[in-house]
Enzyme design. Structure first.
Site: not given
Length: 466
Positions: A29, A31, A168
């Site tokens: 993942d 950001e 997030h």
């Protein structure tokens, strides 16, 4: 920084199932400062790596070298102050690349993470591509009864334990995604669950019949433009392939029926990076200059001008072969009939004698009655010997203005290709969908007319010569 690995006992069934796949798995993942692939940059990376039952966890904060907006800070909790002293992506790239290259990259909306990673690695000077599986697609396959498959919906549906402060954030989302993989495996037949992986992984992973040295080489390729040169034992001429997405296209090629028989005996492969697919064709032309090959028949036609026994230039419709051309092609046509019609219209527009040009190709030349003179629209003096040079000059001056199929009124171009990640540029001189080479020869390929037509939709970097 890299965090300590969680104990394999967290996901023993998942680790065992993933160990049966042909490649290690990296759950990833990112950001970022936003969703624009060219303008935005990475702020955090997390990877949970599965290899033969072993699990390792890796995470970094990344200085994006641009401001983080208040909106992104509220969404992710990552502020400008947090990344001020963090390494830039180029600094973590040498450690991150081995965790992803030659792995199956698993991510939610994997196109987002995959594209950002490719671009960040390219900026740092590293080639990157990897087989990728999108867990949105996996969720849709496994749970078609549900309409929503975003990560928030999956977290709610499975009751996954993730703190609001970790949502997030790269590692929090990776752990939630891994929990989803683990629970979905438990709720489904394990073989059926695994059967979805080769179906959903794009680009494909490389086949097991490929020799190991070639597999390792291909997994180090980028998913960008270039020329691949395939050398085969016992064959004097290598196979040349042009790509705009090298790894994806080669991986797809090797999945085709009969690919094993065709490619498994390849001795070695060489990849030459390009700025675009058109540039890859120019590189192919340069390779053919030093490694000549027999031109192959193409499905296109052009006009050539040859002198008769009086020295007058006549028009001939000739096939435009794939490969190196010794002279410039004039006009581009899909069929000889269309070429002859265009030549007649072109001669009329430029006041050239159709009889001398012998556009019909009957070989009559001066013995053929001139329809223009017969209609008393010209004096017929162009047939006189003293007008040969004038006729030839007029033909050669007008020849570049013969129509080019699908190009409209654009006959010759200077086309500049630009890579925004590397800052490199290359200018190609093109006419009749062929590329001019440094020594004045020309290169044509069946694929070029379509590629030029697509390129003309983007006007940047294009100068119309005539």
């Amino acid at each position: 920084m890299t965090a300590a690995a969680p104990a394999p006992a967290h996901w023993p069934q998942l680790a065992a199932a993933l160990a049966t796949l042909p490649l290690p798995v990296a759950v990833v993942d990112l950001e970022t400062t936003g969703g624009h692939f060219e303008q935005d940059r990475v702020t955090e990376v997390a990877v949970l790596r599965f290899e033969q039952g072993r699990i390792s966890r890796h995470q970094w904060l990344v200085n994006p070298q641009q401001p983080i907006s208040a909106f992104i800070t509220r969404l992710t909790g990552i502020s400008n102050e947090m990344v001020a002293d963090a390494p830039v992506f180029a600094d973590i790239a040498p450690a991150l690349l081995p965790l992803l290259q030659g792995h199956i990259l698993v991510a939610h909306n994997s196109r987002f993470d995959y594209t950002f990673l490719r671009r960040e690695f390219a900026r740092a000077g590293h080639a990157f591509a990897a087989p990728s599986l999108c867990t949105v697609q996996l969720s849709r396959k496994l749970y078609p009864e549900h309409s929503k498959h975003n990560l928030d919906s999956i977290i709610d549906r499975f009751g996954l334990n993730i703190a609001a402060t970790e949502r997030h954030r790269a590692l929090g989302d990776v752990l939630a995604l891994t929990d989803f993989l683990n629970l979905s495996l438990q709720q489904n037949d394990s073989q059926n669950w695994l059967n979805h992986w080769p179906q959903l992984t794009k680009p494909y992973w490389l086949p097991t019949w490929l020799p190991e040295h070639l597999r390792q080489y291909l997994y180090r390729l980028p998913d960008s433009a270039g020329l691949s040169v395939w050398h085969h034992p016992g064959h004097h001429t290598p196979t040349l392939l042009t790509h705009d997405h090298a790894f994806s296209q080669i991986a797809s090629l090797l999945q085709l029926p009969g690919a094993g028989d065709r490619w498994q005996h390849t001795g070695n492969i060489r990849f030459i990076p390009a700025l675009s697919l058109l540039h890859a064709h120019a590189l192919k032309a340069e390779y053919l200059q030093t490694h000549p090959a027999t031109p192959q028949a193409a499905a296109w036609y052009t006009a050539a001008f040859v002198a008769d026994h009086h020295g007058r230039l006549q028009a001939r419709v000739v096939p435009l072969n794939n490969g190196i051309q010794s002279s410039r092609p004039y006009g581009l046509f899909a069929h000889p009939r269309a070429a002859k019609k265009a030549l007649a219209e072109w001669a009329r527009e430029h006041s050239l004698c159709p009889a001398i040009l012998d556009i019909g190709g009957q070989g009559g030349g001066l013995q053929t009655p001139c329809p223009v003179a017969a209609a008393q629209l010209c004096s017929g003096d162009c047939r006189l010997p003293e007008h040969i040079q004038q006729h030839n000059q007029a033909v050669l001056q007008a020849a570049p203005l013969l129509p080019v199929c699908d190009w409209g009124a654009q006959h010759a171009l200077k086309l500049t290709e630009f890579n925004p990640l590397s800052g490199q540029t290359i200018t190609l001189h093109c006419a009749a969908a062929a590329i001019e080479m440094a020594d004045g020869q020309w290169y044509f390929d069946d694929a070029l007319p379509r590629l030029f037509k697509q390129r003309l939709k983007n006007r940047s970097g294009i100068e119309v010569v005539c």
